[in-house]
Every structure is written in C-alpha cells, then in structure tokens.
Design a protein around this motif. Structure first.
Motif, short mmCIF file in Angstrom:
data_model
loop_
_atom_site.label_atom_id
_atom_site.label_comp_id
_atom_site.label_asym_id
_atom_site.label_seq_id
_atom_site.Cartn_x
_atom_site.Cartn_y
_atom_site.Cartn_z
N ALA B 415 0.84 -1.09 -0.14
CA ALA B 415 -0.02 -0.04 -0.19
C ALA B 415 0.93 1.07 0.08
O ALA B 415 1.94 1.31 0.78
N CYS B 416 0.64 2.34 -0.84
CA CYS B 416 1.16 3.55 -0.87
C CYS B 416 0.92 4.41 0.49
O CYS B 416 -0.19 4.04 1.15
N PRO B 417 1.46 5.43 0.63
CA PRO B 417 1.04 6.15 1.83
C PRO B 417 -0.18 6.63 1.43
O PRO B 417 -1.08 7.03 2.64
N GLY B 458 -3.16 5.10 -3.49
CA GLY B 458 -4.10 6.25 -3.54
C GLY B 458 -4.41 7.33 -4.44
O GLY B 458 -5.21 8.16 -4.28
N CYS B 459 -3.80 7.20 -5.47
CA CYS B 459 -4.01 7.78 -6.83
C CYS B 459 -3.40 7.05 -8.06
O CYS B 459 -2.74 6.16 -7.80
N ILE B 460 -3.59 7.56 -9.25
CA ILE B 460 -3.17 7.15 -10.29
C ILE B 460 -1.59 7.05 -10.69
O ILE B 460 -1.15 6.38 -11.43
N ALA B 462 0.17 5.34 -8.88
CA ALA B 462 0.51 4.06 -8.84
C ALA B 462 1.83 3.34 -7.98
O ALA B 462 2.33 2.44 -8.17
N CYS B 463 2.05 4.33 -6.90
CA CYS B 463 3.32 4.17 -5.92
C CYS B 463 2.98 2.61 -5.31
O CYS B 463 3.81 1.96 -5.06
N GLY B 464 1.78 2.31 -5.13
CA GLY B 464 1.31 0.87 -4.42
C GLY B 464 1.03 -0.21 -5.55
O GLY B 464 0.59 -0.95 -5.26
S1 SF4 Z 1 0.14 6.53 -5.73
FE1 SF4 Z 1 1.87 7.71 -4.85
S2 SF4 Z 1 1.22 9.96 -5.46
FE2 SF4 Z 1 -0.42 8.53 -5.47
S3 SF4 Z 1 -1.39 8.72 -3.45
FE3 SF4 Z 1 -0.08 7.07 -3.28
S4 SF4 Z 1 1.96 7.65 -2.78
FE4 SF4 Z 1 0.72 9.37 -3.19
#
Ligand code: SF4
Ligand code: HEM
Lengths: 111, 552
Positions: B415-417, B458-460, B462-464
């Motif tokens: 999971a990304c932050p 949490g958004c496109i 795609a850090c996760g």
């Molecule tokens: S995908 Fe990356 S930029 Fe988007 S909410 Fe997660 S951490 Fe933030």
C-alpha cells in the motif's frame, strides 16, 4: 491531484506549510500563523477569500511559509471544520497514527 | 556488500556540504522557494501533506546492520521513531524538519548512505531481487550489475536531465521478484548455450497513468557490452522522448508510439555506433573489483537437513506456519532465506519503528552475516540464516512483532502512503489495507486462500503497484469523497499482466466486502491447487463481475 476546494465555496480558510519544519499552519485574524485550524481566519464569499489569500504574500516573501492555498471550511458548533477528507486529515494528522500530529498535540482538532 | 571507495565517499560528503549551504540560503531568504525546490528534490526532500518527507536510497535494497541502526537513530532523533519502506526498496521518513536535514544527511553519509537519485528526472536508484546471492536458481548475483549501473548512472551528465524519471530493475533468476517488466528498463540475467552470462533487456514498462508491460528488445547482450547497450537505449530515449507533455514523457510512451521493432532498430543502430567508439566496453578488472564485493559470505559446510529445525516445526505450530510462508530455499545446504513481514495484522504496510530496526540489525548481525535486504513488497529479508538457527531467529522476531507468518498471503499487501501522508493522493490507502488485513486475519484461512497479492494506491501515480496486484485497488476522488476502483488479474512476476477493471468503484464501506466476495468467488470456482491468479486466468472476469454486481 485531489481537489482542495470547491468553486463557489461559501467559507474558506488559508493554509500553508512552515518553511523551517514543514508543519501545517493556518492564517489567523491577526496575520499570525497558527498550527490549529481553530485559530484560522475564515473568509466568506469570493472577494473576502481573495483578500485572505493576498495576506499570505508578506509571509511568503519573508520566507516563513510555503505553498499557501485556500480551502473550504464550514462553521459548526462554534468550531471550524474542514470540508474535504484531505483537509480534515491535514488539520489532524494521519488517520492511521492517532498518536502523531496535531490530533495528539492540540485541542479542537476534528475527525 | 559494496563499500564506498574514496571517490564515492567524497562525492557524498560534497553533496551534503553543498546542500547544507543551499538549506542555509533558503532559510535566510537568499534563495526563493522556486529556486530551492529543485535543489531539495535532488536531495530526496519532498513537501508532503503534514510535513517534509525524506526519501533515502537503499541501493538494490541491500543494507548492513550498521546502516539499519543509523536509520533507527535518524528515526528517533529527527523523526517520530519510525520509517516507511517503499516499493522501490527505499526508506521514507515522514516528519523531518528542513532545518535539520543537513545534519541528518551528514549522519547518513557517515554510513555510506544518502538521498541522491531518489527524485527528479534522473536514473533512479536501481532495484533488484531481495534473494540476491542466495536464490537457488540464480544465474548471477544481480547486485553486481546493479552496482555497475549505479556507478555509471550517478551524476552522468547526459542523464541528469532526462525527459522524465527513469527506473531500472535487475533479476538474476528466471522467477522474477524484482518486477522488471514494469520498469523503464528491466534486465534479466540469462545464460546462453555456451554457458556464457548475458542480459535480456526489456524496455518501456511502467505503471502510473498509462500502465505498460516492458517489451523485450534484446535476448542476449554480452556482459562486456551491457553499459554500451544501456547507453544506446538512453540516447534513443533522450533524443525522441517527449519533453513537451509530462504524461507522455516516459520511455513507455515512446516504445508504445514507435513500436518495439522500431525501438529495437534505433537502439541497435546507436549500439553499433557506441561499440565502434569502444569507450563503454566494461573492463574486466573493474567488473572483477565490483564482483569481489558481492562474493558469497563464508557459509559453513552443513548438512541440508537440520534436526533442530525439524523438531521445532513439530513442537511449535506458530513457528511451523511461519516457516511455511516466510522461509525460502537457499542455494547453500543447511541455510535458508528468512522473510520478515512488515505487515502485522492491522498494521501499516512497510512501517517499521526505530526499535524494530535495531532489533533486526542485531539479528542480522548475529545470524545473517551482518546484512539484510528491503523487498519491493515492503518487507525485509535475511538472506543467509542457518536452518538450525531459524527457531531462535523466529523467537527474536516475534518479541518485536516481526514474525507475522503471512508472506505472499492475502494480508501481505502493498500500500502506498495515500491520503494519510501524501499531498497528491485522492484517497487513503493504508486504512483499507488495515481493514482487509483484519478481515482475513485468521492464519488458517489465509493458507486456505493461498497466494494472493492485494496492492493499493491512493492515486493514479500507482506507487502502490495496484495495476499489477492480483487484486488492485485504486483510490479515486468523487467530489471530495473517497472511492475505490478494483482491478483483477494483475501480476508483477515473469508473467506480468495489468489488471482488468471489474466495474464501478466502491465506497470505503463497501470495498472490504467486495474483496471478500472476490475471494469467496475464487474459492468457489478454483480447481485443485490453483492460485487466485491461475483461476482468474482460466475463468476470466465474468464470474467476479456477476457475484459483485448482479445481486445488487
Ligand atoms: S500513488 Fe503515490 S502519489 Fe498517489 S497517493 Fe499513493 S503515494 Fe501518493
Ligand atoms: C508520499 C510521497 C510520494 C509522492 C509525492 C510520490 C509521487 C509519485 C509520482 C508523481 C509518481 C508518478 C510519476 C510518473 O509516472 O512519471 C510516482 C510513481 C511511483 N512511486 Fe511514488 N510517490 C510517493 C511515495 C511513494 C512511496 C511511499 C512508494 C512506495 C511504496 C512509491 C513508489 C512509486 C513507484 C513504484 C512509482 C512508479 C510507478 C510507475 O512505474 O510509473 N512512491 N510517485
């Protein structure tokens, strides 16, 4: 990016990050920056909001804060509430670490 | 492990001194924010939702105990006692103050660490297999190539201002744990019929707004030609990569637009030129020098079977479960690879407290040749543990809440932050991962479900890695309210696939039930021994669509 505010929002407050440590701050009526949303000045209507935003300029020029912007708030039970989830989290701290951030340090933070 | 030579150390020290000056000038007002921002980003400093964030490079995920202890110390002294390991095998601190940053970086430099190449349009920190040097079917330790690339790319004048950031990953085994096909360049180490080692090259993979799977443009680049070949790829990208539109600037768009044949042709042409010039021929002495750093540690001669281990497995059910999911085979008899889960039930994926870092550093020092790895799935790995020590290691890990037996299972999520920390987020990621983790906490049930990877962004951006999760979850913003879009069938291994969107997005309240429905549907239709991803590939999306939406 998530929307910070809504066009035509009735009430807005002004936030920024403190340059030296990055902590979130809000502009109060006396032009000082407070860590608490509850101290923030609230502008009603577009003109007042523009005037509020303009009041950030001197502190940006003095290198006290960075990235100032307006966001929508509402007034409830004598308190100021951020409307979006994003700004709610910003005035409180991470929802997954209730022991950290403003929610652990300040009174009057809301969920 | 790689040790800095004088040149590396001097370079890092100079960078700290330079940044100290820049921070000083920013705080005194000599530099404006517009002037300063690119400078701080070049040093891994971002401004996030609540505070600054510092991203520290962990080259190809390898850390010494001493370095991990330093991270623990930095976490205590400059942050709030914890850090976050990321899918790029790096570590992020969420709360450091700008004014402390020079001191913090100076402390890191004392253990050969820095935040260079963690941001900006440069070749980023190279990522690799956490089992490097230990995996059973490894052709060559991928860290050798990774280190060669690191040295070649650091501050390379041609590559500091690329059209966009550039990510390279290397895998040394046929089974890919480094997700090389979702990187700008993926390098697969291979062996030809003559027993020579070379490199298979993939280009144009990536996630984000436009997910793409890397295309193979070379089947066997000989060892001595690797840098020349990579340089050729970079030149083609530098010449044709689009700088006019940030959304089209990654190499994946170039490869997509001109096609893989044309890309291959262009790279081959550049490569031929470079070869003629001969400058980038890798000298054997230099390769040997770097290889020496990654020589296997001095393993003992042990029987492969350990009586101590067998006895402990029978005696301790919790230990048996942990061995089953968290321990992998090692190439040396009598040794094993230990995966440390940073996904306790209900915890924050990838978070690790300073105390836990110290504990892991001690364990690695005593039981795994003083080094450890960070994995792109946000866990840690001890690469060389004697089988007879496994129980002792388990007990020590357990004492620090680090023995969750869930590697590869449904609660081992990326999971990304997300909106809890990230200024770009549309929605929160971590709370979803936590709720899913709690829903599926029962370890017997997790084993019954088997291998299943859930990735949330949490958004496109795609850090996760949501596109390549077997189940992917993407946060979207609908008028200030968080919604979650679910994809199925993604994979990041040697059979990389981008997941398919299953249907309309779910609210936060609905999404955990939706995951449960997906799992139940899978259990209902799976055939003997099939993993979730196998079943999905066989039956497709329809059964899942039906169970998710038709009853509503
Ligand atoms: S995908 Fe990356 S930029 Fe988007 S909410 Fe997660 S951490 Fe933030
Ligand atoms: C919290 C601060 C973060 C910010 C502001 C941020 C920002 C971004 C942005 C803007 C992109 C897209 C760039 C592009 O496609 O060109 C991106 C991609 C990426 N980020 Fe982050 N990120 C953050 C944290 C993380 C973390 C914590 C991880 C690991 C868990 C991570 C891993 C990645 C990866 C793997 C990609 C690549 C996706 C791809 O292939 O395009 N990021 N990030």
């Amino acid at each position: 990016m998530a929307q910070h505010t809504r066009k035509g929002a009735q009430f807005q407050a002004l936030t920024a990050n403190r340059l030296s440590d990055g902590i979130v701050v809000y502009l109060a009526a006396d032009d000082r920056w407070s860590e608490s949303l509850q101290d923030s000045d609230v502008a009603e209507g577009k003109e007042a909001a523009d005037a509020l935003l303009a009041r950030a300029t001197p502190s940006v020029d003095r290198n006290e804060v960075v990235e100032p912007y307006l966001f929508e708030v509402s007034r409830e039970d004598g308190g100021i509430r951020a409307v979006s989830v994003r700004e709610t989290i910003r005035q409180a701290g991470p929802t997954v670490r209730r022991d950290l951030g403003k929610q652990a340090e300040l009174a009057g933070v809301h969920d | 492990m790689y040790r800095y030579d004088e040149f590396d150390q001097q370079l890092v020290n100079e960078r700290v001194a330079q940044f100290r000056g820049q921070v000083g000038r920013r705080l005194s007002g000599e530099l404006t924010e517009d002037e300063f921002k690119p400078l701080r980003l070049m040093n891994g400093v971002y401004l996030q939702l609540h505070a600054y964030m510092l991203r520290i490079a962990v080259p190809y995920g390898t850390l010494s105990s001493k370095q991990l202890r330093m991270l623990a110390h930095v976490g205590r002294k400059y942050d709030r006692g914890y850090g976050h390991f990321t899918t790029r095998q790096n570590l992020q601190f969420n709360w450091p103050a700008l004014k402390d940053m020079p001191d913090l970086l100076a402390e890191l430099a004392s253990v050969e660490m820095h935040a260079i190449q963690t941001s900006g349009n440069c070749i980023r920190n190279v990522t690799s297999d956490q089992y490097a040097g230990a995996a059973k079917n490894e052709i060559e330790d991928p860290r050798i190539v990774s280190e060669i690339i690191r040295q070649w790319s650091t501050f390379h004048p041609e590559f500091s201002f690329l059209p966009r950031k550039f990510k390279i990953a290397v895998s040394g085994t046929p089974d890919d744990r480094a997700a090389i096909r979702v990187h700008d360049i993926g390098i697969q180490i291979v062996q030809n019929g003559k027993g020579e080692i070379g490199y298979e090259i993939y280009v144009g993979g990536g996630l984000g707004r436009t997910p793409m799977i890397g295309k193979k443009i070379a089947g066997f680049v000989p060892k001595e030609d690797l840098l020349a070949y990579l340089e050729a790829v970079m030149r083609v990208y530098n010449m044709y990569g689009r700088r006019d539109n940030i959304y089209k600037a990654r190499i994946k768009i170039l490869v997509h637009e001109i096609g893989v044949e044309e890309m291959t042709r262009q790279v081959e042409a550049e490569f031929a030129e470079l070869r003629k010039a001969g400058a980038l021929h890798l000298p054997q002495e230099e390769v040997a020098r770097i290889e020496a750093y990654f020589r296997p540690p001095s393993h003992e001669n042990l029987p492969d079977d350990s009586a101590e281990l067998n006895k402990a497995v029978l005696a301790d059910r919790g230990f048996a479960n942990w061995v089953k999911s968290n321990v992998a085979q090692h190439k040396v008899p009598g040794y094993a690879i230990v995966n440390i889960s940073l996904k306790p039930i209900g915890g924050v994926p990838g978070d690790c407290t300073s105390d836990q870092m110290d504990a892991v550093a001690d364990i690695a020092e005593k039981y795994s040749f003083d080094e450890l790895r960070v994995t792109h799935e946000q866990n840690l790995t001890l690469a060389h543990v004697r089988k007879k020590d496994l129980h002792a290691v388990y007990e020590l890990l357990k004492a620090h809440d680090l023995a969750t037996p869930n590697i590869g299972l449904i609660t081992d999520q990326i999971a990304c932050p997300g909106l809890d920390y990230c200024a770009l987020a549309n929605a929160r990621s971590i709370p979803l991962a936590q709720q899913i983790s709690e829903r599926f906490a029962d370890i017997e049930r997790q084993h019954e479900i088997g291998e299943l990877k859930i990735n949330t962004s949490g958004c496109i951006n795609a850090c996760g890695h949501h596109h390549v999760g077997h189940i992917g979850i993407l946060g979207v913003d609908k008028k200030g309210v968080e919604y979650y879009q679910v994809t199925l069938g993604g994979a990041a291994d040697e059979k990389t696939a981008i997941g398919d969107i299953v249907g309309r997005a779910f609210t936060e309240d609905e999404v955990v039930d939706a995951i449960e429905t997906i799992v139940t549907t899978y259990i209902g239709v799976r055939q003997n021994g099939e993993r979730f991803i196998d079943t999905y590939r066989r039956v497709g999306i329809d059964p899942f669509k039906e169970s998710l939406y038709e009853t509503h």
